[in-house]
Design a protein around this motif. Structure first.
Motif, PDB file in Angstrom:
ATOM      1  N   THR A 257       0.657  -1.349   0.012  1.00 52.63           N
ATOM      2  CA  THR A 257      -0.041  -0.220   0.032  1.00 52.63           C
ATOM      3  C   THR A 257       1.015   1.164   0.053  1.00 52.63           C
ATOM      4  O   THR A 257       0.331   2.150  -0.117  1.00 52.63           O
ATOM      5  CB  THR A 257      -0.881  -0.017   1.209  1.00 52.63           C
ATOM      6  OG1 THR A 257      -0.187  -0.022   2.503  1.00 52.63           O
ATOM      7  CG2 THR A 257      -1.738  -1.176   1.112  1.00 52.63           C
ATOM      8  N   GLU A 258       2.269   1.023   0.407  1.00 48.76           N
ATOM      9  CA  GLU A 258       3.037   2.347   0.274  1.00 48.76           C
ATOM     10  C   GLU A 258       4.153   1.904  -1.110  1.00 48.76           C
ATOM     11  O   GLU A 258       5.105   2.664  -1.110  1.00 48.76           O
ATOM     12  CB  GLU A 258       3.959   2.382   1.520  1.00 48.76           C
ATOM     13  CG  GLU A 258       2.960   2.552   2.804  1.00 48.76           C
ATOM     14  CD  GLU A 258       3.619   2.491   4.089  1.00 48.76           C
ATOM     15  OE1 GLU A 258       5.029   2.458   3.960  1.00 48.76           O
ATOM     16  OE2 GLU A 258       2.934   2.838   4.915  1.00 48.76           O
ATOM     17  N   HIS A 259       3.811   1.144  -1.897  1.00 50.86           N
ATOM     18  CA  HIS A 259       4.678   1.035  -3.075  1.00 50.86           C
ATOM     19  C   HIS A 259       5.891   0.548  -2.831  1.00 50.86           C
ATOM     20  O   HIS A 259       6.905   1.072  -3.378  1.00 50.86           O
ATOM     21  CB  HIS A 259       4.433   2.292  -3.867  1.00 50.86           C
ATOM     22  CG  HIS A 259       3.141   2.793  -4.126  1.00 50.86           C
ATOM     23  ND1 HIS A 259       2.289   2.282  -4.966  1.00 50.86           N
ATOM     24  CD2 HIS A 259       2.608   3.946  -3.513  1.00 50.86           C
ATOM     25  CE1 HIS A 259       1.238   3.248  -4.899  1.00 50.86           C
ATOM     26  NE2 HIS A 259       1.259   4.197  -4.056  1.00 50.86           N
ATOM     27  N   LYS A 260       5.794  -0.537  -2.159  1.00 48.72           N
ATOM     28  CA  LYS A 260       7.046  -1.200  -1.788  1.00 48.72           C
ATOM     29  C   LYS A 260       7.026  -2.493  -1.396  1.00 48.72           C
ATOM     30  O   LYS A 260       6.031  -3.229  -0.852  1.00 48.72           O
ATOM     31  CB  LYS A 260       7.915  -0.182  -0.759  1.00 48.72           C
ATOM     32  CG  LYS A 260       7.119  -0.287   0.581  1.00 48.72           C
ATOM     33  CD  LYS A 260       8.242   0.620   1.584  1.00 48.72           C
ATOM     34  CE  LYS A 260       7.360   0.695   3.060  1.00 48.72           C
ATOM     35  NZ  LYS A 260       7.891   1.754   3.917  1.00 48.72           N
TER      36      LYS A 260
END
Length: 341
Positions: A257-260
């Protein structure tokens, strides 16, 4: 004059309205122009429906047979997710009845920007993300949902006071809004249902993985012969013994959800499966990279090329050819596990 249509959903599934929009029937064009001129409420709905159709109408560009077949397969898969007791209408038949509309529905946004589908079939709507894409959207009740890559969310038109049901294939994070009637919000997966009224949680239904992580509120996970109550911070998964609670670090679960990615001694086999699922690419592991190796660290998951580069920096030789990559441990690091931050 026809009976007024009272919702955008009804409009975009009405043959005469679609004929007006695509200008395929002059009589329908004349009738709808008259209706719009004489009825302000119908005009308001038409304007909203036109905006929606403009979002999903594709550019006129050649589409090769392979891409069209893939789109048809994904569409058929999405329709069948709803567990409709009636057989799904064959995709080829749908395309023949409303050629331009269904062609748009089947191939919407097949571009580098990803796929976002509103598909009208037997009262259902479908949201879908492409490989490598995440998307934040708002459902009709005001609930928010974030879809991870290669994920389909299917739902029917909700009636006031009735359960709000969705079907997920992939991974999604929900922030469910409570309604005045306190109606239930139900997420259906392959092996269990998640029943809530208002809360936040992450759910995975992908291949052999079926789990839920609750971050706020409370939910009930219902299996065939089991029912488990969850509290914030708890993690539940379905395995060979049924629905089980287990302890996990929330950060790696929610990292997408935090692109990682957050890996914590994650076996290379799991890393390979994750990359394959999210980017639609075949990942092969050489024996020396699969036997005992694990990865630890944090990397961005914005695109496949960055993931490949960082795997290479962590002590692996990564060979990419088209839609397939081969990962083998670098000869200089035969006895080291991959580690990057």
């Amino acid at each position: 004059m026809d009976t007024p249509i009272n919702s955008v959903e009804d409009l975009i599934s009405d043959d005469s309205f679609l004929a007006w929009y695509f200008k395929t029937d002059q009589q329908a064009v004349d009738n709808w122009n008259l209706r719009i001129a004489n009825d302000p409420m119908q005009k308001k709905l038409v304007d909203e429906a036109v905006q929606l159709l403009q979002r999903i109408t594709i550019k006129e560009e050649p589409v090769d047979a392979q891409r069209l077949n893939i789109a048809r397969e994904r569409l058929a898969k999405a329709i069948n997710l709803a567990n409709d007791p009636q057989p799904a209408t064959p995709v080829v038949s749908m395309l023949s009845r409303r050629t331009k509309w269904w062609a748009a529905a089947a191939i919407i946004f097949l571009t580098s920007a990803g796929i976002w589908q509103y598909i009208r079939t037997t009262g259902k709507l479908v949201m879908q993300t492409a490989y490598g894409e995440t998307r934040q959207e708002v459902l009709p009740d005001g609930s928010q949902v974030m879809l991870n890559a290669n994920t389909t969310l299917n739902y029917r038109k909700w009636k006031e006071g009735a359960d709000r049901e969705v079907w997920v294939n992939g991974e999604a994070f929900f922030h469910v809004k409570k309604t005045a009637q306190k109606t239930r919000f139900i997420v259906h997966t392959g092996h269990f249902d998640v029943v809530v009224t208002g809360t936040q949680f992450n759910v995975i239904n992908r291949n052999s993985k079926n789990n839920v992580l609750l971050t706020e509120g409370s939910v009930t996970v219902q299996g065939k012969d089991q029912e488990v109550q969850m509290k914030p911070g708890e993690f539940v998964e379905f395995n060979t013994t049924g629905i089980q609670k287990k302890g996990v670090n929330n950060a790696p679960v929610l990292a997408w959800t935090e692109h990682k990615f957050i890996f914590e001694k994650t076996p290379m086999k799991e890393v390979a499966e994750l990359v394959a699922d999210l980017y639609g690419i075949k990942v092969n592991l050489a024996y020396n990279a699969a036997a005992t190796d694990s990865l630890s660290g944090i990397i961005p998951n914005d695109n496949l090329e960055e993931v490949v580069q960082l795997l290479a920096y962590s002590g692996y030789d990564v060979e990419k050819k088209g839609k397939e990559i081969l990962i083998r441990k670098n000869k200089k690091n035969q006895n080291q596990a991959g580690l990057f931050f």
